[in-house]
Design a protein around this motif. Structure first.
Motif, PDB file in Angstrom:
ATOM      1  N   ARG A 160       0.770  -1.080  -0.076  1.00  0.00           N
ATOM      2  CA  ARG A 160      -0.110  -0.179  -0.035  1.00  0.00           C
ATOM      3  C   ARG A 160       0.851   1.359  -0.048  1.00  0.00           C
ATOM      4  O   ARG A 160       0.295   2.151   0.110  1.00  0.00           O
ATOM      5  CB  ARG A 160      -0.865   0.038   1.250  1.00  0.00           C
ATOM      6  CG  ARG A 160      -2.107  -0.863   1.143  1.00  0.00           C
ATOM      7  CD  ARG A 160      -3.174  -0.650   2.203  1.00  0.00           C
ATOM      8  NE  ARG A 160      -2.256  -1.040   3.538  1.00  0.00           N
ATOM      9  CZ  ARG A 160      -2.477  -2.191   4.109  1.00  0.00           C
ATOM     10  NH1 ARG A 160      -3.049  -2.914   3.420  1.00  0.00           N
ATOM     11  NH2 ARG A 160      -1.963  -2.602   5.000  1.00  0.00           N
ATOM     12  N   ARG A 161       2.335   1.026   0.027  1.00  0.00           N
ATOM     13  CA  ARG A 161       3.016   2.135  -0.001  1.00  0.00           C
ATOM     14  C   ARG A 161       3.174   2.715  -1.143  1.00  0.00           C
ATOM     15  O   ARG A 161       3.260   2.426  -2.041  1.00  0.00           O
ATOM     16  CB  ARG A 161       4.517   1.763   0.532  1.00  0.00           C
ATOM     17  CG  ARG A 161       4.400   0.863   1.675  1.00  0.00           C
ATOM     18  CD  ARG A 161       4.321   1.920   3.243  1.00  0.00           C
ATOM     19  NE  ARG A 161       5.535   2.594   3.093  1.00  0.00           N
ATOM     20  CZ  ARG A 161       6.482   2.046   4.206  1.00  0.00           C
ATOM     21  NH1 ARG A 161       6.408   0.743   4.819  1.00  0.00           N
ATOM     22  NH2 ARG A 161       7.680   2.808   4.344  1.00  0.00           N
ATOM     23  N   PHE A 162       2.710   4.175  -1.181  1.00  0.00           N
ATOM     24  CA  PHE A 162       2.747   4.855  -2.614  1.00  0.00           C
ATOM     25  C   PHE A 162       3.606   5.961  -2.797  1.00  0.00           C
ATOM     26  O   PHE A 162       3.460   6.788  -3.912  1.00  0.00           O
ATOM     27  CB  PHE A 162       1.226   5.309  -2.763  1.00  0.00           C
ATOM     28  CG  PHE A 162       0.875   6.204  -1.858  1.00  0.00           C
ATOM     29  CD1 PHE A 162       0.067   5.900  -0.445  1.00  0.00           C
ATOM     30  CD2 PHE A 162       0.807   7.751  -2.035  1.00  0.00           C
ATOM     31  CE1 PHE A 162      -0.329   6.985   0.526  1.00  0.00           C
ATOM     32  CE2 PHE A 162       0.466   8.423  -1.035  1.00  0.00           C
ATOM     33  CZ  PHE A 162      -0.008   8.345   0.147  1.00  0.00           C
ATOM     34  N   TRP A 163       4.581   6.194  -1.856  1.00  0.00           N
ATOM     35  CA  TRP A 163       5.302   7.456  -1.989  1.00  0.00           C
ATOM     36  C   TRP A 163       6.625   6.962  -2.467  1.00  0.00           C
ATOM     37  O   TRP A 163       7.188   7.671  -3.641  1.00  0.00           O
ATOM     38  CB  TRP A 163       5.361   8.322  -1.110  1.00  0.00           C
ATOM     39  CG  TRP A 163       5.780   9.628  -1.114  1.00  0.00           C
ATOM     40  CD1 TRP A 163       6.932  10.307  -0.749  1.00  0.00           C
ATOM     41  CD2 TRP A 163       5.119  10.714  -2.040  1.00  0.00           C
ATOM     42  NE1 TRP A 163       6.983  11.430  -1.164  1.00  0.00           N
ATOM     43  CE2 TRP A 163       5.967  11.837  -1.982  1.00  0.00           C
ATOM     44  CE3 TRP A 163       3.879  10.626  -3.013  1.00  0.00           C
ATOM     45  CZ2 TRP A 163       5.732  12.809  -2.623  1.00  0.00           C
ATOM     46  CZ3 TRP A 163       3.676  11.781  -3.585  1.00  0.00           C
ATOM     47  CH2 TRP A 163       4.636  12.884  -3.750  1.00  0.00           C
ATOM     48  N   ARG A 164       7.424   6.169  -1.970  1.00  0.00           N
ATOM     49  CA  ARG A 164       8.779   5.985  -2.186  1.00  0.00           C
ATOM     50  C   ARG A 164       8.816   5.094  -3.265  1.00  0.00           C
ATOM     51  O   ARG A 164       7.990   3.980  -3.350  1.00  0.00           O
ATOM     52  CB  ARG A 164       9.590   5.387  -0.879  1.00  0.00           C
ATOM     53  CG  ARG A 164       9.854   6.570  -0.156  1.00  0.00           C
ATOM     54  CD  ARG A 164      10.064   5.986   1.415  1.00  0.00           C
ATOM     55  NE  ARG A 164      11.267   5.230   1.341  1.00  0.00           N
ATOM     56  CZ  ARG A 164      11.325   4.202   2.050  1.00  0.00           C
ATOM     57  NH1 ARG A 164      10.343   3.824   2.837  1.00  0.00           N
ATOM     58  NH2 ARG A 164      12.543   3.445   2.000  1.00  0.00           N
TER      59      ARG A 164
END
Lengths: 322, 249
Positions: free
Chosen positions: B112-116
């Motif tokens: 679900r990590r969407f930035w790095r």
């Protein structure tokens, strides 16, 4: 032959060139018309890139993203019309909240069906919103739309508004690009390529589809609300299926598999429309043939073909040095 | 030794066609075993029922003592079953590394990590590389999955399954379509993985060198029913099996 990602600075160079190019338009332009054209390119570019997160990345062909584009535009238009231009900026935010809520609820419905049924259902909801806007004359102005939408304060200056637009569009594209290359973006691409396998990794396909549906709709809504201030008007066409169709065309033309493909597609279509439109009244015929030709000649899209060419040259170079 | 997987009178039919007939057997924790049988014997169908892709009409399937019939594949995979498919099930347009990495990110609950960017997730990257090294695919890490040779695609499929640290791994014809050299290499690799990853391994296979070379136990299916079960030697000398299956091979 290995495919190594290009050096990091090449992405930075691309961003700088793109931002610089658009930032120089007000300085170099010879008429306010060119400013208007550049503004259209930016808004459509954002709309198309956001749409492609859904289609090119996740494989969900929505034919109804105009619903959210129109919603964003009408929130700004109606709030300015009924509450005054001071509400211009808050309306953008409130419109995006409304888009988030709507896309969440509709998303729960439309994502349950796959493939062509998803496409048809999104089309149906889009057309429903168009009908409501069209028929509800007293509130929405119906077919006449709403004119005289002006931003407050210094944003009334077209050049100031252009820079405001440029900052928001570039910021949004940067956010979307980060998403596309994050683990979330990788998961979305995997959902497109092999949903069964994704399930067997213990991940939920529909949950990810819903997430990207909301994200894509959110930025479609932002694009719509920004458009309201460019032409100072809104009209029911913004909800119409042809608007949804336009971003599909832009994505195909620019290249589905490249992040900036749809943006380049937007540039190409708007410039072609502008040139051909000034030249002949049969512009839609000419544009149709032109686009057909381009799709046949460049099946990977403009950016896709360029990328392919670059890879081929790298391969040749590698072979020669062996 | 404890049973990790128990099938109790599992039955499945499509209309009048009985594809699984009253199949019962237990797989002991840590064993490596083969399921053999002619085409259409219901081997893959049996796997599909174990992993929740198909529901049996009757019978129980116990995973570590708990009935998993009626649960979704996601739920079942979370309880420690991994599976590689007969036709490699990959993400064809992603790199070999990212194919394994997406599984690592799933395992670490980081999808679900969407930035790095994906590259910034070191733990997943390291894990993915170590699995590719175990499979001998590390030199191909940057290639796209669809460009790999057929045999390597099947290995990659196993690699994705290994990421989730299954206790029980099901392999559906791991050497199908491979050249004799590839088969040899895969056979040794699978045996190595079985030990290194502390797996319970069940594989469907037509390659008899593989079946009699590495399996501790062999089960024979015919027309959906369990015809025989035993050590490789017992199966080799079983008259029924020889008539039904091995004799022709």
């Amino acid at each position: 032959m290995t495919m190594k990602p290009g050096p990091k600075y090449s992405a930075a160079v691309l961003w700088t060139l793109m931002i610089l190019g658009f930032a120089l338009v007000p300085v170099l332009m010879s008429s306010s018309y060119q400013l208007n054209l550049a503004s259209h390119v930016l808004v459509w570019g954002l709309f198309a890139v956001a749409f492609n997160m859904l289609w090119g990345v996740t494989g969900m062909l929505s034919f109804g993203q105009a619903l959210y584009y129109g919603l964003g535009a009408y929130f700004v238009g109606l709030m300015v019309e009924y509450l005054g231009s001071a509400w211009y900026l808050p309306a953008i935010g409130i419109g995006m909240l409304a888009v988030a809520a709507t896309s969440f609820l509709l998303g729960l419905l439309v994502i349950r069906v796959g493939g062509v049924y998803f496409t048809m259902l999104t089309l149906a909801f889009g057309q429903l919103a168009w009908q409501i806007t069209f028929k509800w004359y007293d509130f929405t102005g119906g077919d006449d739309g709403i004119q005289g939408i002006t931003a407050p304060g210094f944003l009334q200056n077209p050049i100031a508004y252009y820079y405001f637009l440029l900052v928001l569009v570039m910021l949004s594209m940067w956010i979307l690009k980060r998403m596309a290359y994050s683990p979330f973006g990788l998961m979305l691409r995997c959902v497109r390529q092999n949903p069964e396998r994704v399930r067997f990794l213990g991940r939920r396909v529909r949950r990810n589809q819903l997430r990207v549906y909301i994200v894509s709709s959110l930025f479609a809504g932002l694009a719509g609300s920004l458009m309201a201030g460019i032409d100072n008007s809104i009209h029911t066409d913004m909800f119409f299926w042809t608007t949804s169709g336009e971003v599909i065309l832009m994505s195909v033309l620019g290249g589905l598999n490249q992040f900036f493909g749809p943006f380049v597609g937007a540039v190409a279509i708007i410039i072609i429309e502008d040139i051909v439109g000034a030249w002949t009244e049969y512009w839609s015929l000419i544009i149709g043939s032109l686009i057909m030709g381009m799709v046949i000649l460049f099946p990977k899209g403009l950016v896709g073909e360029l990328h392919h060419l670059k890879l081929r040259m790298m391969q040749l170079k590698a072979r020669r040095s062996e | 030794m404890k049973a990790i997987l128990e099938l109790e009178s599992v039955h499945k039919s499509f209309g009048g066609l009985h594809v699984t007939q009253n199949v019962s057997f237990s797989v002991m924790s840590g064993e490596i075993s083969a399921i053999i049988g002619p085409n259409g014997a219901g081997k893959t169908t049996l796997f599909n029922q174990i992993t929740g892709h198909l529901q049996p009409n009757s019978g129980r399937i116990l995973l570590k003592g708990r009935d998993v019939v009626g649960q979704s594949p996601q739920k079942i995979v979370a309880q420690g079953i991994g599976r590689a498919f007969q036709i490699a099930s990959l993400f064809p347009d992603e790199t070999v590394l990212d194919n394994v990495k997406v599984a690592c990110l799933s395992k670490l609950d980081q999808t679900r990590r969407f930035w790095r960017p994906v590259q910034a997730f070191r733990q997943a990257t390291d894990r993915a590389y170590s699995i590719l090294e175990d499979l001998g695919l590390e030199k191909q890490a940057d290639r796209l999955a669809f460009e790999l040779a057929h045999g390597d695609q099947k290995l990659l499929d196993i690699g994705i399954a290994l990421v989730l640290e299954p206790q029980l791994l099901l392999l559906d014809e791991p050497t199908a379509g491979m050249s004799p050299e590839e088969r040899q290499r895969t056979r040794e690799l699978i045996k190595k993985l079985w030990k290194a990853y502390d797996l319970t391994l069940v594989f469907i296979e037509h390659d008899m060198d593989m079946v009699f070379g590495i399996a501790e136990k062999v089960r024979v299916l015919q027309l959906g029913a369990l015809l025989a079960e035993g050590t490789p030697d017992e199966i080799r000398n079983n008259k029924e099996v020889v008539t039904a299956y091995l004799g022709e091979a």
